[in-house]
Design a protein around this motif. Structure first.
Motif, PDB file in Angstrom:
ATOM      1  N   LEU A   1      46.290  38.359  44.704  1.00  0.00           N
ATOM      2  CA  LEU A   1      46.547  39.575  43.927  1.00  0.00           C
ATOM      3  C   LEU A   1      45.650  39.653  42.698  1.00  0.00           C
ATOM      4  O   LEU A   1      45.348  38.653  42.053  1.00  0.00           O
ATOM      5  N   GLY A   2      45.277  40.876  42.387  1.00  0.00           N
ATOM      6  CA  GLY A   2      44.431  41.127  41.231  1.00  0.00           C
ATOM      7  C   GLY A   2      43.193  41.904  41.622  1.00  0.00           C
ATOM      8  O   GLY A   2      42.404  41.452  42.453  1.00  0.00           O
ATOM      9  N   SER A   3      43.016  43.073  41.038  1.00  0.00           N
ATOM     10  CA  SER A   3      41.864  43.911  41.346  1.00  0.00           C
ATOM     11  C   SER A   3      40.603  43.373  40.680  1.00  0.00           C
ATOM     12  O   SER A   3      40.671  42.641  39.686  1.00  0.00           O
ATOM     13  N   ALA A   4      39.461  43.760  41.215  1.00  0.00           N
ATOM     14  CA  ALA A   4      38.186  43.395  40.602  1.00  0.00           C
ATOM     15  C   ALA A   4      38.090  44.046  39.223  1.00  0.00           C
ATOM     16  O   ALA A   4      38.632  45.132  38.983  1.00  0.00           O
ATOM     17  N   SER A   5      37.410  43.365  38.302  1.00  0.00           N
ATOM     18  CA  SER A   5      37.308  43.856  36.925  1.00  0.00           C
ATOM     19  C   SER A   5      36.654  45.227  36.841  1.00  0.00           C
ATOM     20  O   SER A   5      36.870  45.975  35.877  1.00  0.00           O
ATOM     21  N   SER A   6      35.874  45.574  37.842  1.00  0.00           N
ATOM     22  CA  SER A   6      35.202  46.876  37.843  1.00  0.00           C
ATOM     23  C   SER A   6      36.122  48.017  38.279  1.00  0.00           C
ATOM     24  O   SER A   6      35.758  49.186  38.182  1.00  0.00           O
ATOM     25  N   THR A   7      37.315  47.673  38.766  1.00  0.00           N
ATOM     26  CA  THR A   7      38.263  48.691  39.233  1.00  0.00           C
ATOM     27  C   THR A   7      38.942  49.349  38.040  1.00  0.00           C
ATOM     28  O   THR A   7      39.512  48.672  37.184  1.00  0.00           O
ATOM     29  N   GLU A   8      38.905  50.676  37.983  1.00  0.00           N
ATOM     30  CA  GLU A   8      39.486  51.388  36.840  1.00  0.00           C
ATOM     31  C   GLU A   8      41.013  51.350  36.875  1.00  0.00           C
ATOM     32  O   GLU A   8      41.664  51.080  35.866  1.00  0.00           O
ATOM     33  N   VAL A   9      41.600  51.635  38.019  1.00  0.00           N
ATOM     34  CA  VAL A   9      43.055  51.595  38.193  1.00  0.00           C
ATOM     35  C   VAL A   9      43.358  50.747  39.417  1.00  0.00           C
ATOM     36  O   VAL A   9      42.854  51.024  40.508  1.00  0.00           O
ATOM     37  N   GLY A  10      44.176  49.735  39.228  1.00  0.00           N
ATOM     38  CA  GLY A  10      44.488  48.842  40.337  1.00  0.00           C
ATOM     39  C   GLY A  10      45.688  47.982  40.033  1.00  0.00           C
ATOM     40  O   GLY A  10      46.767  48.499  39.691  1.00  0.00           O
TER      41      GLY A  10
END
Length: 307
Positions: free
Chosen positions: A240-249
């Protein structure tokens, strides 16, 4: 000829008002004026408040009425803050403010409770005010919110006020909760799920579990694909955890950091006002999620344990 004289005399007599009729009309006029005066008196505001009370004029009939309690003296900082509140992005979501004053803090019957020394007040309410929400400005040291009452210091700033209002809208703290509050919230015993924090029992999920998590996110509409919520591992599991470049996640929050075996997640990586008051950051996804919830509904009833 005599007949015409008689008719003119009779018409003059009919048109001439008698003292009795004059008195009757005066009594009727005075009665109407008394009724109008009484109606005007009851429709006046509870007390003259300027400039903050001007906001009440913009309230719709369907708006929830929130009663704001201010002292008769020393309320200038609170009034100035309330005036600025009308420009805040949360103001349009938070109901209509109405005003009451108190002459002595003892009238509020406030007591200090809990680990963080929150104040709760037993207000002198009229019967019609029992079901209303209340915001109380008093000598409290910190701000706090419960389901029906927010208590704030007299010099509370706009960011603290917005943070507490956000609890009423359904937002949870993104900083580490106090042990007593975390015990309930992080174990899923809150009255409702929060708009900005979701909980999991593991940091790794199967593809099916991750898609199910995506389906239940309050901010799901802002995420195009469930695979944006994690990183696939060699064994097929998703971390779990979105990539840092993801704006909303999906990004880790500190909400349940003090509770073993529970992980808390928020929509954005950036620091928001629900984690640190002074940043005053309210991401668009937060506002849109709250707005979507309120379409056709009233303010969310936040749990009594809210901070």
């Amino acid at each position: 000829m005599q007949q015409w004289k008689w008719m003119r005399a009779k018409r003059a007599q009919l048109m001439k008002p008698s003292l009795t009729s004059i008195n009757r009309w005066l009594s009727l006029l005075l009665g109407c004026l008394a009724i109008a005066s009484a109606n005007a008196a009851t429709s006046l505001p509870e007390w003259p408040l300027a400039p903050a009370a001007s906001a009440a004029a913009t309230c719709d009939a369907t708006d929830e009425k929130i009663l704001v309690w201010l002292p008769q003296h020393g309320d200038a900082p609170a009034q100035a803050m309330l005036q600025r509140w009308q420009q805040h992005p949360l103001a349009a979501l938070s109901g209509c403010l109405q005003y009451r004053t108190y002459s002595d803090a003892e009238q509020l019957q406030c007591t200090v409770n809990g680990e963080r020394q929150h104040q709760r007040c037993n207000l002198p309410l009229l019967p019609r005010e029992l079901l209303q929400r209340h915001i109380v400005f008093t000598d409290a040291e910190i701000g706090s919110a419960s389901a029906q009452q927010i208590v704030l210091p007299l010099n509370a700033n706009l960011t603290v006020f917005a943070h507490e209002i956000a609890h009423w809208l359904g937002f949870a703290d993104e900083y580490q909760m106090s042990p007593s509050l975390a015990k309930n919230y992080c174990q899923g015993r809150y009255e409702h799920p929060s708009l900005n924090v979701v909980l999991t029992r593991s940091k790794q999920l199967s593809a099916q579990e991750l898609e199910q998590l995506w389906q239940r996110l309050p901010w799901r509409e802002a995420i195009a694909d469930w695979r944006l919520l994690g990183q696939q591992q060699a064994d097929g599991k998703w971390l779990l955890g979105s990539a840092s470049s993801t704006e909303v996640g999906l990004f880790a929050s500190q909400t349940c950091a003090g509770v073993a075996g529970v992980y808390s997640w928020k929509p954005v990586a950036k620091l928001t006002a629900m984690e640190y008051h002074d940043v005053n950051v309210w991401p668009t996804v937060y506002l849109e999620t709250a707005r979507a919830l309120q379409r056709g509904s009233r303010l969310r009833n936040h749990d009594d344990g809210a901070e």
